[in-house]
Structures are given as structure tokens and as C-alpha cells.
Write an enzyme that holds these catalytic residues in place. Structure first.
Site, PDB file in Angstrom:
ATOM      1  N   ILE A 160     -17.732   1.333  17.233  1.00  0.00           N
ATOM      2  CA  ILE A 160     -16.777   2.317  17.777  1.00  0.00           C
ATOM      3  C   ILE A 160     -16.214   1.697  19.061  1.00  0.00           C
ATOM      4  O   ILE A 160     -16.984   1.347  19.976  1.00  0.00           O
ATOM      5  CB  ILE A 160     -17.468   3.655  18.108  1.00  0.00           C
ATOM      6  CG1 ILE A 160     -17.954   4.344  16.834  1.00  0.00           C
ATOM      7  CG2 ILE A 160     -16.525   4.570  18.892  1.00  0.00           C
ATOM      8  CD1 ILE A 160     -18.597   5.717  17.061  1.00  0.00           C
ATOM      9  N   ASN A 197       7.901  -9.548  -1.623  1.00  0.00           N
ATOM     10  CA  ASN A 197       7.548 -10.983  -1.604  1.00  0.00           C
ATOM     11  C   ASN A 197       6.071 -11.212  -1.940  1.00  0.00           C
ATOM     12  O   ASN A 197       5.590 -12.344  -1.912  1.00  0.00           O
ATOM     13  CB  ASN A 197       7.908 -11.616  -0.253  1.00  0.00           C
ATOM     14  CG  ASN A 197       7.065 -11.084   0.886  1.00  0.00           C
ATOM     15  OD1 ASN A 197       6.177 -10.248   0.676  1.00  0.00           O
ATOM     16  ND2 ASN A 197       7.332 -11.559   2.094  1.00  0.00           N
ATOM     17  N   GLY A 245      -5.043  -1.434  24.231  1.00  0.00           N
ATOM     18  CA  GLY A 245      -3.838  -0.799  23.686  1.00  0.00           C
ATOM     19  C   GLY A 245      -4.070   0.496  22.926  1.00  0.00           C
ATOM     20  O   GLY A 245      -3.140   1.025  22.324  1.00  0.00           O
ATOM     21  N   THR A 270       6.838   4.130  13.083  1.00  0.00           N
ATOM     22  CA  THR A 270       5.438   4.344  13.447  1.00  0.00           C
ATOM     23  C   THR A 270       5.292   5.157  14.726  1.00  0.00           C
ATOM     24  O   THR A 270       6.166   5.107  15.606  1.00  0.00           O
ATOM     25  CB  THR A 270       4.768   2.973  13.657  1.00  0.00           C
ATOM     26  OG1 THR A 270       3.501   3.177  14.288  1.00  0.00           O
ATOM     27  CG2 THR A 270       5.572   2.071  14.573  1.00  0.00           C
ATOM     28  N   TYR A 328       4.381  -4.913  17.823  1.00  0.00           N
ATOM     29  CA  TYR A 328       4.585  -4.172  16.572  1.00  0.00           C
ATOM     30  C   TYR A 328       5.450  -2.926  16.834  1.00  0.00           C
ATOM     31  O   TYR A 328       6.486  -2.721  16.187  1.00  0.00           O
ATOM     32  CB  TYR A 328       3.230  -3.766  15.973  1.00  0.00           C
ATOM     33  CG  TYR A 328       3.373  -2.751  14.872  1.00  0.00           C
ATOM     34  CD1 TYR A 328       4.098  -3.038  13.724  1.00  0.00           C
ATOM     35  CD2 TYR A 328       2.782  -1.485  14.979  1.00  0.00           C
ATOM     36  CE1 TYR A 328       4.253  -2.101  12.715  1.00  0.00           C
ATOM     37  CE2 TYR A 328       2.929  -0.545  13.982  1.00  0.00           C
ATOM     38  CZ  TYR A 328       3.668  -0.856  12.850  1.00  0.00           C
ATOM     39  OH  TYR A 328       3.824   0.085  11.869  1.00  0.00           O
ATOM     40  N   TYR A 345       0.829  -1.218   0.000  1.00  0.00           N
ATOM     41  CA  TYR A 345       0.000   0.000   0.000  1.00  0.00           C
ATOM     42  C   TYR A 345       0.864   1.270   0.000  1.00  0.00           C
ATOM     43  O   TYR A 345       0.788   2.088  -0.922  1.00  0.00           O
ATOM     44  CB  TYR A 345      -0.911  -0.058   1.228  1.00  0.00           C
ATOM     45  CG  TYR A 345      -1.681   1.193   1.529  1.00  0.00           C
ATOM     46  CD1 TYR A 345      -2.449   1.828   0.542  1.00  0.00           C
ATOM     47  CD2 TYR A 345      -1.673   1.739   2.814  1.00  0.00           C
ATOM     48  CE1 TYR A 345      -3.179   2.968   0.846  1.00  0.00           C
ATOM     49  CE2 TYR A 345      -2.398   2.869   3.113  1.00  0.00           C
ATOM     50  CZ  TYR A 345      -3.156   3.484   2.132  1.00  0.00           C
ATOM     51  OH  TYR A 345      -3.870   4.613   2.423  1.00  0.00           O
TER      52      TYR A 345
END
Ligand code: UDP
Length: 327
Positions: free
Chosen positions: A211, A32, A286, A121, A145, A11
Site C-alpha cells: 500500500i 497497432n 504524484g 482522464t 500523461y 482493454y
């Protein structure tokens, strides 16, 4: 310049390839195709099917390309990025995101390549208590992550110091939207991000959405995020590459708009086009209440600011999905 884009069929990578090609650079893509697609890669770029965690494969592609001319820079987009998946599969995340970066850096050192542009990030900041994140804030990721990206940032820093390299590390905030050509966008079945989920709900691709919590300490109780259009983000990579190559310097830079919108505001904006069927559910684990970038450094070092608004982000995602998912 000659640029290697690892993960250039995905993306964000495919948008970076397009910006690089449009800016007149020679682009080589290695991917890949685990999430990306071959047709997302601009036809002016050379394509290699290859995996960043396969040391021999990466070495061979770099050697073949170096015979034609050494890369001026390498851009890295080949990461796994889904937070809940990183919690359930941390070994895979460390393998792909950290070991992949180590192999990429080693291959760069072996071929004498001096400049790396890395996608990091806002998740490296963790559970932010401040209104606006600056790059010098404390780094305390709260999921594998974010940890894998922070580990990679540190690895890049030390390798750059040892081998006299430059890096530009970009910390992305909430990236969304599609290219105005509507040829490339976020084309996945298992979407987890708020804008594509809201748009899919508006288009009746999903019957409803939830939400995740409306009891946060924000004006309407839903979480606030800083949304940035993927084409604006991609263009920053071209500027970042020129900055580190021409100035012979390194930098770590937030990419956001310095503006925040709540989940309800996103839904309201999408509802201008079609009604959105939603309910209120419990908080998602999180999720910090508010995450907004300071984009001062991007402006000062690169002369970069966002050109597209939340409205543009939503409209391009909507048009992209009408074109690719409703016919
Ligand atoms: N969100 C939501 N419903 C969804 C997906 C996301 O309410 O179906 C909320 C999520 O809890 C967070 C915000 O939207 O507060 C942005 O989440 P997203 O996953 O898009 O990005 P993140 O900020 O987690 O990277």
C-alpha cells in the site's frame, strides 16, 4: 451508425466495440496491437492493423472505408496510459498521445467526418483539493500523461471549432473489472493499478503487494478513488456518440460513480474471497489523496449512471484472472 474505433483491440476499446456491436452499429477497428490483442476484437467488427501516428496508413484505411460509406463517428482509445512511464518517457507520450490525435483529426477533416469521441482522464485535474471533481474545475495536470491528454482535449476543441465538428470528451476515473463473458479484460504482465494487483496477490500470482502510504488525510489513511466498471464506461461511449451526432453538440463529461473507496477498502473487499498479503510502504509520487467524480453531467446529458458496484468490479476481475492467469 458507422463507427471507427482506433485502439479497439485494447482493454477499454474492446469493451466499447462490444457495446457498439450489441447496439447494432457497424464497427471498424484500427489498432497497432502494441498492448491490445486481435482476439479481443468482436468478430462482427472489421479489423485493420494500423498505427495512429502513421499518417499515410491512417489516411489509406479511412479512404478505403469511405468508399464503402463514410464514418459517422471516430472513437479514440489508442493512448499510452502509464503515469510513471510518462514521467520517464515524455517524448513518446507526447508523440503517441498528442501527435496521434492531431493525425487522427487531420484524417477526419480530409474525409469529412464530423464527430469524435475521445478518452481523457481524471489526471487532467491534477492534485485535487476538493472532495468531488466537476468538469469545470481547474485543470492542472501533474504528470506528462495528464498533460498529454489535456493538450489533446484542447487540440480537439480548436479543430472542432475550425472545421464545424462535434466532440464528446470523457474523463475517466479509475476503470477496472472485466466483461461478464470473461472473454475480455485487462490482460497485461506489467500491471500497475490497484484492483488487478490486489486480485493477483489474492490469487498468489504475486506473493505480496504494497500500500503506497497510509498517512493521507482520509479516514483510514489510504488514498480514495472512484472505481468504475469497464462495461459501464464503455456503454457511456455509445450514449455519448448518439448525443453529439443527434444533438449536433459537443460535451466534456466525467465518467465515475460519485463514490469513493480507499485502498484498504479495496483490499478488504478482495479479502472476502482469498487472503491478501500486503505491507505498508512510502507514498507513491504524484498520488492525490482523494479523487471522486461528480457524475451529474453524465446523468443530465446522457441519462447515464453506473450499474455495477465495486463488488461487481472486483468479482469480474477475479473471475477473469482465475480463467486466464491461473490455468
Ligand atoms: N496503489 C497501491 N499499491 C499498488 C498500486 C496502487 O497502494 O500496488 C494505490 C495508489 O497509490 C493510489 C491507488 O492505489 O492511491 C490507485 O492507484 P492506481 O494506480 O490503481 O490508479 P490511479 O488513481 O493512480 O490512476
Amino acid at each position: 451508425m458507422k463507427v471507427c474505433v482506433i485502439g479497439g483491440a485494447g482493454y477499454i476499446g474492446s469493451h466499447a466495440v462490444l457495446e457498439l456491436v450489441n447496439d447494432g452499429h457497424e464497427v471498424v477497428v484500427i489498432d497497432n496491437l502494441s498492448t491490445g490483442t486481435r482476439d479481443a476484437v468482436d468478430e462482427k467488427a472489421r479489423f485493420y492493423l494500423g498505427d495512429i501516428t502513421n499518417e499515410k496508413q491512417l489516411f489509406d484505411i479511412f479512404s478505403e472505408e469511405t468508399l464503402l460509406g463514410r464514418f459517422d463517428a471516430v472513437m479514440h482509445f489508442a493512448a499510452k496510459i502509464v503515469v510513471p512511464e510518462s514521467v520517464s518517457h515524455p517524448l513518446e507520450y507526447y508523440h503517441n498521445n498528442v501527435e496521434g490525435v492531431r493525425i487522427m483529426l487531420k484524417t477526419m477533416v480530409q474525409h469529412g467526418i464530423k464527430n469524435v469521441i475521445f478518452s481523457s482522464t481524471a489526471a487532467v485535474y491534477g492534485d485535487v483539493k476538493k472532495d468531488i471533481c466537476t468538469e469545470d474545475d481547474e485543470l492542472k495536470p501533474i504528470n506528462p500523461y495528464g498533460e498529454s491528454k489535456l493538450a489533446s482535449e484542447r487540440l480537439i476543441h480548436w479543430v472542432a471549432q475550425a472545421y464545424d465538428m462535434n466532440y464528446c470528451i470523457f474523463r475517466y476515473f479509475n476503470v477496472a473489472g472485466a466483461h461478464e463473458s470473461l472473454k475480455i479484460g485487462l490482460k497485461r504482465d506489467n500491471l500497475t493499478h490497484i484492483i488487478p494487483i490486489t486480485v493477483q496477490t489474492a490469487l498468489k500470482i504475486r506473493s505480496s503487494m504494497v500500500i503506497f502510504g497510509d498517512d493521507y488525510p482520509t479516514p483510514d489513511g489510504t488514498c480514495i478513488r472512484d472505481y468504475i466498471h469497464v462495461a459501464d464506461l464503455a456503454f457511456a461511449h455509445v450514449l455519448g456518440m448518439k448525443y453529439i451526432v443527434n444533438e449536433n453538440k459537443s460535451a466534456t463529461i466525467n465518467l465515475g460513480s460519485s463514490t469513493g473507496y480507499s485502498v484498504k477498502q479495496v483490499i478488504d473487499e478482495v479479502s472476502q474471497y482469498f487472503p491478501v498479503n500486503y505491507s505498508i510502504g512510502p507514498r507513491r509520487e504524484g498520488d492525490p489523496a482523494k479523487l471522486i467524480a461528480s457524475s451529474e453531467r453524465a446523468k443530465n446529458l446522457l441519462g447515464w449512471t453506473v450499474k455495477r458496484t465495486l463488488k461487481d468490479i472486483i468479482k469480474t476481475d477475479l473471475d477473469f484472472r482465475i480463467k486466464h492467469e491461473t490455468r
